[in-house]
Scaffold this motif. Structure first.
Motif, short mmCIF file in Angstrom:
data_model
loop_
_atom_site.label_atom_id
_atom_site.label_comp_id
_atom_site.label_asym_id
_atom_site.label_seq_id
_atom_site.Cartn_x
_atom_site.Cartn_y
_atom_site.Cartn_z
N GLU A 12 3.84 -58.13 4.50
CA GLU A 12 4.87 -56.99 5.17
C GLU A 12 5.20 -55.90 3.97
OE1 GLU A 12 9.11 -56.30 7.55
OE2 GLU A 12 8.51 -58.39 6.66
N GLU A 13 5.47 -56.57 2.72
CA GLU A 13 5.73 -55.78 1.82
C GLU A 13 4.71 -54.44 1.44
OE1 GLU A 13 3.29 -58.59 -0.16
OE2 GLU A 13 4.80 -58.49 1.27
N LEU A 14 3.38 -54.75 1.72
CA LEU A 14 2.41 -53.57 1.43
C LEU A 14 2.64 -52.48 2.39
CD1 LEU A 14 -0.72 -55.67 0.61
CD2 LEU A 14 0.96 -54.90 -0.99
N VAL A 15 2.88 -52.83 3.74
CA VAL A 15 2.75 -51.84 4.65
C VAL A 15 4.10 -51.07 4.72
CG1 VAL A 15 0.90 -52.71 6.32
CG2 VAL A 15 3.25 -53.51 6.38
N LYS A 16 5.24 -51.86 4.21
CA LYS A 16 6.65 -51.11 4.16
C LYS A 16 6.55 -50.11 3.00
CE LYS A 16 10.11 -54.26 6.02
NZ LYS A 16 11.04 -54.90 5.23
N LYS A 17 5.75 -50.24 2.11
CA LYS A 17 5.66 -49.14 1.03
C LYS A 17 4.64 -48.09 1.38
CE LYS A 17 4.13 -48.77 -3.80
NZ LYS A 17 3.44 -49.51 -5.04
N ILE A 18 3.63 -48.34 2.20
CA ILE A 18 2.71 -47.09 2.51
C ILE A 18 3.68 -46.57 3.63
CG2 ILE A 18 0.55 -46.73 3.67
CD1 ILE A 18 -0.60 -49.24 2.68
N ALA A 19 4.18 -47.06 4.47
CA ALA A 19 4.78 -46.28 5.64
C ALA A 19 6.07 -45.51 4.89
CB ALA A 19 5.57 -47.23 6.51
N ASP A 20 6.88 -45.86 3.98
CA ASP A 20 7.87 -45.15 3.20
C ASP A 20 7.01 -43.94 2.47
OD1 ASP A 20 9.68 -46.78 3.99
OD2 ASP A 20 9.70 -48.06 2.02
N ASP A 21 5.91 -44.17 1.95
CA ASP A 21 5.19 -42.88 1.44
C ASP A 21 4.78 -42.05 2.56
OD1 ASP A 21 3.93 -41.46 -0.70
OD2 ASP A 21 1.89 -42.19 -0.23
N LEU A 22 4.38 -42.46 3.72
CA LEU A 22 3.94 -41.39 4.59
C LEU A 22 5.22 -40.55 5.38
CD1 LEU A 22 1.56 -43.83 6.88
CD2 LEU A 22 0.93 -41.86 5.28
N ARG A 23 6.27 -41.49 5.33
CA ARG A 23 7.47 -40.71 5.83
C ARG A 23 7.94 -39.51 5.02
NH1 ARG A 23 8.52 -45.84 8.29
NH2 ARG A 23 9.45 -46.67 6.31
N ILE A 24 7.84 -39.76 3.38
CA ILE A 24 8.04 -39.14 2.80
C ILE A 24 7.26 -37.55 2.88
CG2 ILE A 24 7.80 -38.08 -0.02
CD1 ILE A 24 8.64 -41.03 -0.53
N LYS A 25 6.02 -37.73 3.38
CA LYS A 25 5.10 -36.66 3.79
C LYS A 25 5.27 -36.30 5.20
CE LYS A 25 1.60 -38.35 0.69
NZ LYS A 25 0.52 -38.92 0.30
N SER A 26 6.46 -36.33 5.72
CA SER A 26 6.82 -36.25 7.10
C SER A 26 5.70 -36.73 8.30
CB SER A 26 6.88 -34.67 7.22
OG SER A 26 8.15 -34.12 6.36
N ILE A 27 5.24 -37.90 7.82
CA ILE A 27 4.48 -38.57 8.79
C ILE A 27 5.22 -39.55 9.52
CG2 ILE A 27 2.28 -39.95 9.06
CD1 ILE A 27 1.31 -38.45 6.83
N GLU A 28 5.13 -39.59 10.92
CA GLU A 28 6.05 -40.82 11.43
C GLU A 28 5.13 -42.09 11.31
OE1 GLU A 28 8.58 -42.76 13.78
OE2 GLU A 28 8.93 -40.91 13.03
N SER A 29 5.92 -43.05 10.98
CA SER A 29 5.26 -44.28 10.70
C SER A 29 6.22 -45.51 10.96
CB SER A 29 4.45 -44.22 9.31
OG SER A 29 5.62 -44.15 8.20
N MET A 30 5.46 -46.65 11.03
CA MET A 30 6.23 -47.69 11.49
C MET A 30 5.70 -48.99 10.61
SD MET A 30 6.95 -49.36 15.25
CE MET A 30 7.75 -51.08 15.50
N ALA A 31 6.38 -49.85 9.98
CA ALA A 31 5.84 -50.98 9.26
C ALA A 31 5.81 -52.20 10.18
CB ALA A 31 6.06 -50.90 7.86
N LEU A 32 5.11 -53.12 10.35
CA LEU A 32 5.35 -54.23 11.22
C LEU A 32 4.55 -55.30 10.56
CD1 LEU A 32 4.85 -53.41 15.11
CD2 LEU A 32 7.02 -53.70 13.75
N PRO A 33 5.04 -56.65 10.12
CA PRO A 33 4.29 -57.89 9.66
C PRO A 33 3.58 -58.42 11.01
CG PRO A 33 6.77 -58.41 10.15
CD PRO A 33 6.65 -56.95 10.27
N LEU A 34 2.41 -58.89 10.66
CA LEU A 34 1.59 -59.19 11.53
C LEU A 34 0.62 -60.21 10.96
CD1 LEU A 34 0.62 -59.09 14.78
CD2 LEU A 34 -0.69 -57.11 13.97
N ASP A 35 0.61 -61.38 11.75
CA ASP A 35 -0.55 -62.30 11.87
C ASP A 35 -1.51 -62.01 13.06
OD1 ASP A 35 -2.37 -64.41 11.82
OD2 ASP A 35 -0.69 -66.16 11.63
N VAL A 36 -2.57 -61.54 12.86
CA VAL A 36 -3.30 -61.12 13.98
C VAL A 36 -3.95 -62.13 14.80
CG1 VAL A 36 -4.13 -58.80 13.10
CG2 VAL A 36 -5.63 -61.02 12.80
#
Length: 248
Positions: A47-71
């Motif tokens: 989860e920590e990896l996708v949270k960091k990327i989602a935060d970066d995308l939001r800084i760029k005004s890209i709507e994003s959502m991070a979810l922990p997931l075991d597929v």
């Protein structure tokens, strides 16, 4: 400037869920789809990896959502799709990208590792597609992209479980294509050759980088198949490095 802005909105209005989005190809796909106007839902068991990327995308005004997931977990797969629909109202694109491997010969790989590889690489795409498909059917449209591998076309030593999972995923992808196209839902297998990602570099630190391709190149192929006219679908496409060693 106007032309550039248009390119950035090519996928505007689409909601995309990407599995294994925390690094490597998954991260490259998330960034490219987001930069093309899509809302991006990044999922990963870390989860920590996708949270960091989602935060970066939001800084760029890209709507994003991070979810922990075991597929490979049925309940988590269903809940991930439900959370996306609850927040955004629909799901337009599913990218089944999560994948793992253990590099050992058949007589040395453990049963637990075999089961884990099949669980992530084959059961995972089945579960995610199963629940995404039911949502896409309600809108009469959608795209499911399965990230396969040249490992689904030929074999090499010490990768039996990986080969089994990827050959199975390619077959599943084509079977789902036949079923889903009746509902105007496209299913595409993107067969990728080797990439400069942690998936290879962490296990094979001495690999020749000149035989690999950048993950953004494969992400570009994913975007390409998503941009096709509604009346056209490419069920399978292969994208290789110019000096791919595992393909003639």
């Amino acid at each position: 400037m106007q032309k550039e802005k248009g390119r950035m909105n090519e996928l505007k209005g689409n909601v995309a869920l990407v599995t294994g989005g925390g690094r490597g190809l998954g991260e490259a796909i998330c960034r490219m789809l987001g930069e093309s106007g899509a809302t991006v839902v990044l999922t990963d068991i870390r989860e920590e990896l996708v949270k960091k990327i989602a935060d970066d995308l939001r800084i760029k005004s890209i709507e994003s959502m991070a979810l922990p997931l075991d597929v490979g977990d049925e309940q988590q797969a269903e809940e991930a799709v439900n959370q996306v629909v609850a927040r955004y109202g629909h799901l337009d694109i599913l990218i089944n990208n999560a994948g793992i491997d253990v590099t050992l010969p058949v007589d040395e790989i453990s049963v637990a590792d075999w089961d884990r590889i099949i669980r992530v690489n084959l059961r995972g795409p089945f579960l995610m597609s199963k629940y995404a498909l039911s949502v896409m059917k309600q809108r009469g449209r959608g795209n499911i992209v399965n990230i396969v591998s040249t490992a689904a076309k030929r074999t090499w030593a010490n990768a039996s479980a990986y080969h089994a999972s990827k050959w199975g995923l390619l077959g599943f992808s084509h079977a789902l294509h036949v079923e889903a196209r009746k509902q105007n839902i496209k299913v595409i297998a993107v067969i990728s050759g080797g990439m400069r990602t942690p998936f290879l570099l962490e296990r094979f630190p001495d690999i020749d980088l000149n035989t690999l391709q950048e993950p953004k190149n494969v992400a570009g192929t994913v975007k390409f198949v998503l941009m096709l006219p509604d009346e056209t679908v490419i069920p399978e496409v292969m994208v290789l490095p110019m000096h791919e060693t595992s393909w003639p």
